[in-house]
Design a protein around this motif. Sequence first.
Motif, PDB file in Angstrom:
ATOM      1  N   ARG A   5      41.941  44.046  41.062  1.00 48.67           N
ATOM      2  CA  ARG A   5      42.224  42.782  40.381  1.00 48.67           C
ATOM      3  C   ARG A   5      40.942  41.954  40.362  1.00 48.67           C
ATOM      4  NH1 ARG A   5      45.154  37.853  42.252  1.00 48.67           N
ATOM      5  NH2 ARG A   5      45.178  38.848  44.299  1.00 48.67           N
ATOM      6  N   SER A   7      39.174  38.278  39.569  1.00 49.64           N
ATOM      7  CA  SER A   7      39.479  36.857  39.438  1.00 49.64           C
ATOM      8  C   SER A   7      38.875  36.287  38.157  1.00 49.64           C
ATOM      9  CB  SER A   7      38.941  36.083  40.643  1.00 49.64           C
ATOM     10  OG  SER A   7      37.527  35.989  40.582  1.00 49.64           O
ATOM     11  N   ARG A  45      42.978  49.102  47.312  1.00 52.08           N
ATOM     12  CA  ARG A  45      43.135  47.975  46.410  1.00 52.08           C
ATOM     13  C   ARG A  45      42.046  46.955  46.682  1.00 52.08           C
ATOM     14  NH1 ARG A  45      49.619  47.497  46.871  1.00 52.08           N
ATOM     15  NH2 ARG A  45      50.127  49.192  45.445  1.00 52.08           N
ATOM     16  N   TYR A  47      40.368  43.058  45.509  1.00 54.76           N
ATOM     17  CA  TYR A  47      40.451  41.804  44.779  1.00 54.76           C
ATOM     18  C   TYR A  47      39.025  41.292  44.634  1.00 54.76           C
ATOM     19  CZ  TYR A  47      41.625  36.967  43.613  1.00 54.76           C
ATOM     20  OH  TYR A  47      41.726  35.740  43.005  1.00 54.76           O
ATOM     21  N   GLU A 156      42.814  38.205  36.157  1.00 53.40           N
ATOM     22  CA  GLU A 156      43.807  37.151  36.328  1.00 53.40           C
ATOM     23  C   GLU A 156      44.275  36.633  34.974  1.00 53.40           C
ATOM     24  OE1 GLU A 156      42.720  35.303  40.704  1.00 53.40           O
ATOM     25  OE2 GLU A 156      41.986  34.275  38.914  1.00 53.40           O
TER      26      GLU A 156
END
Length: 206
Positions: A5, A7, A45, A47, A156
């Motif tokens: 993911r 941001s 995973r 971020y 995001e």
Amino acid sequence: MADIRISARAYSKIMLHAAKYPHCAINGVLLAEDIKSKDDKKGKRLYIVDAIPLFHLCLQVSPMVEIALTQIDHMASKNGLVIAGYYLGNENIRDLSYEKAGHRIADKIAENFSNACLIVVDNQRLSLNMDNIALCLSQYSEGKWKPKDRSSYCVEGNSLDTTATLLQQRVQDELVDFDNHLDDISLDWKNLHINKIVDTVMETYG
């Protein structure tokens, strides 16, 4: 859930760097938090919370790279983050390759972070309206960079709108990379002022 993911802050700063120097190849590093859970025992995973712009003049000058990475690593450690990837944008609008000598930085990062990711800016998708995600992503696995399926990573939800607004306001003119910092050390390569602008714009999109 996506494995990676990104941001809005990280995504927008990558795009701002590419937009500031459309005539140059650009590169930078990605800072991440590890997301570990019962469903993710191997810690695969990621971020990606921030992007640090490196260079736009000469991407492979080793002494400058070492100085930059040392300072970034120190800053990241203080904030509980890790250098977890590399991004680049090529000069040719259709070039999505990453095999050039200057991009060996990515391999160096992967030596220290086994699940490192590599982002290539898709210049053909970079526009003032940001209608599409303008990047291709690979992840280091079994000693190789392997392209990730689009379903395995995401940005995001308000990243495209935020980035479009920043580009239309020409915030890219205020972005500082390490080339700028080395020319004038008073310029802040951390881009804390850009982070504040990004956060403010994000709030307008809820």
